[in-house]
Design a protein around this motif. Structure first.
Motif, PDB file in Angstrom:
ATOM      1  N   LEU A   1     -35.335 -10.793  -4.718  1.00 19.68           N
ATOM      2  CA  LEU A   1     -35.543 -12.178  -5.135  1.00 19.68           C
ATOM      3  C   LEU A   1     -36.663 -12.338  -6.170  1.00 19.68           C
ATOM      4  O   LEU A   1     -36.496 -13.044  -7.170  1.00 19.68           O
ATOM      5  CB  LEU A   1     -35.801 -13.069  -3.922  1.00 19.68           C
ATOM      6  CG  LEU A   1     -34.562 -13.740  -3.312  1.00 19.68           C
ATOM      7  CD1 LEU A   1     -34.911 -14.477  -2.034  1.00 19.68           C
ATOM      8  CD2 LEU A   1     -33.904 -14.681  -4.304  1.00 19.68           C
ATOM      9  N   PRO A   2     -37.824 -11.694  -5.977  1.00 20.15           N
ATOM     10  CA  PRO A   2     -38.867 -11.789  -7.009  1.00 20.15           C
ATOM     11  C   PRO A   2     -38.398 -11.276  -8.368  1.00 20.15           C
ATOM     12  O   PRO A   2     -38.759 -11.842  -9.411  1.00 20.15           O
ATOM     13  CB  PRO A   2     -39.993 -10.920  -6.449  1.00 20.15           C
ATOM     14  CG  PRO A   2     -39.810 -10.986  -4.963  1.00 20.15           C
ATOM     15  CD  PRO A   2     -38.327 -10.993  -4.765  1.00 20.15           C
TER      16      PRO A   2
ATOM     17  N   ASP B   1     -37.003 -12.108 -13.945  1.00 15.20           N
ATOM     18  CA  ASP B   1     -36.247 -11.594 -15.080  1.00 15.20           C
ATOM     19  C   ASP B   1     -34.971 -12.370 -15.415  1.00 15.20           C
ATOM     20  O   ASP B   1     -34.414 -12.200 -16.507  1.00 15.20           O
ATOM     21  CB  ASP B   1     -35.874 -10.125 -14.835  1.00 15.20           C
ATOM     22  CG  ASP B   1     -37.099  -9.236 -14.685  1.00 15.20           C
ATOM     23  OD1 ASP B   1     -38.127  -9.560 -15.319  1.00 15.20           O
ATOM     24  OD2 ASP B   1     -37.026  -8.239 -13.941  1.00 15.20           O
ATOM     25  N   TYR B   2     -34.491 -13.211 -14.481  1.00  7.67           N
ATOM     26  CA  TYR B   2     -33.207 -13.866 -14.712  1.00  7.67           C
ATOM     27  C   TYR B   2     -33.258 -15.394 -14.615  1.00  7.67           C
ATOM     28  O   TYR B   2     -32.799 -16.083 -15.516  1.00  7.67           O
ATOM     29  CB  TYR B   2     -32.146 -13.314 -13.746  1.00  7.67           C
ATOM     30  CG  TYR B   2     -31.861 -11.857 -13.981  1.00  7.67           C
ATOM     31  CD1 TYR B   2     -30.920 -11.466 -14.920  1.00  7.67           C
ATOM     32  CD2 TYR B   2     -32.565 -10.866 -13.289  1.00  7.67           C
ATOM     33  CE1 TYR B   2     -30.660 -10.119 -15.163  1.00  7.67           C
ATOM     34  CE2 TYR B   2     -32.322  -9.529 -13.522  1.00  7.67           C
ATOM     35  CZ  TYR B   2     -31.376  -9.154 -14.457  1.00  7.67           C
ATOM     36  OH  TYR B   2     -31.138  -7.833 -14.712  1.00  7.67           O
TER      37      TYR B   2
END
Length: 321
Positions: A205-206, A211-212
């Motif tokens: 999740l992080p 990044d997304y």
């Protein structure tokens, strides 16, 4: 404001009715401690009768301190308290420890609810839990029901489980506790990456946020809500179809149904026998479909939980050994 956000969730999903008796599952951790204080604050407004329930899984040497902590808080809030201790490792022979803990915890909460005649069980799942659950089930392979995630309100074995914190983030819970100057109990295993959920929580999740999409948790939560609504409609249609087909499925009538309804009917047959479809995944449903369409009469498919699907000349019959 945190409380107003929770109240909005309560009203949106109709989680409480005036005069409900509510058993609150409280471990002593941040989520359940927040839930306890929030419901104590809403007690008068909704005329709730609250009862604190704590189960010690005996997985840590100091787990007894959690019980003492929760009992102290319950007394401080002038709420009745029930606790029990179950050595989960002693009864766990095989399978997921997380799933075994869940089942034992639910069994305890059901027992408490029966004893106090509670019509609701409140749990402290939050929006982060929802996002983690959707990702877990997506990675493991799941149908609509699994991707609906953690439902705000759900009927299980005749009990209504509600989750008032399901639309608030973990960081909002931490901020609430800080404002209230409340220090929860912390389970050190939550920071260890030995469990699949923790790997998703601390690594996947992080990375997705960084990044997304920084709003990935909200997106997953909204996706789950949308899927839950679609599933509810499909479930209603499938209930009608399953009732018409009966326990012995006529293959000719079954073939006229939409594939989505067919798969729901198959799951309902399995649920009828076992009371659960937790171990039934996509490959099992495909195997039953293969049995129906391509395998000869009297062929059998063995499924998890000692369930058997047999194809006869005109029917599909499920049995449990």
């Amino acid at each position: 404001m945190f409380i107003e956000k929770v109240k909005k969730t309560v009203k949106k999903y109709g989680l409480f009715k005036y005069g409900d008796t509510v058993a609150i599952g409280v471990s002593g951790g941040p989520d359940s401690l927040t839930l306890l204080y929030v419901l104590a604050g809403l007690k008068k407004e909704f005329h709730l009768k609250l009862h604190v329930a704590h189960l010690d899984h005996m997985l840590r040497r100091d787990s007894g301190q959690d019980r003492k902590f929760v009992e102290t808080v319950a007394h401080k809030l002038d709420l009745p308290f029930t606790s029990a201790s179950i050595n989960v490792k002693a009864i766990a022979q095989k399978g997921s420890l997380e799933e075994i803990c869940r089942n034992v915890r639910l069994g305890f909460l059901f027992k408490v609810s029966r004893n106090i005649k509670a019509n609701k069980i409140a749990l402290g799942h939050n929006l982060d839990d929802q996002a983690e659950t959707v990702l877990m089930r997506l990675l493991r392979g799941s149908g609509l029901y699994g991707l609906a995630g953690i439902l705000p309100k759900k009927e299980i074995s005749g009990f209504t489980i509600v989750r008032p914190l399901i639309e608030v983030k973990r960081k909002e819970i931490a901020a609430y506790l800080k404002r209230k100057k409340l220090i929860p109990r912390i389970d050190p295993t939550n920071s260890q990456d030995i469990y699949f959920r923790n790997k998703i929580r601390h690594k996947l999740l992080p990375a997705l946020e960084k990044d997304y999409n920084p709003n990935i948790k909200e997106i997953l939560s909204h996706t789950a809500e949308s899927i839950a609504n679609d599933y509810d409609f499909l479930n209603q249609v499938s209930n009608v179809a399953a009732k018409k087909l009966g326990a012995k499925i006529n293959l000719k009538k079954f073939s006229r149904l939409h594939p989505s309804v067919q798969r729901m009917v198959l799951r309902k047959q399995i649920f009828r026998l076992k009371g659960s479809t937790r171990r039934i995944d996509f490959r099992h449903i495909r195997e039953i479909e293969e049995l129906i369409s391509n395998r000869p009469v009297n062929s059998i498919v063995d499924l998890p939980g000692n369930i058997r699907a047999k194809k006869t000349k005109r029917s599909l019959v499920f049995s449990c050994s």
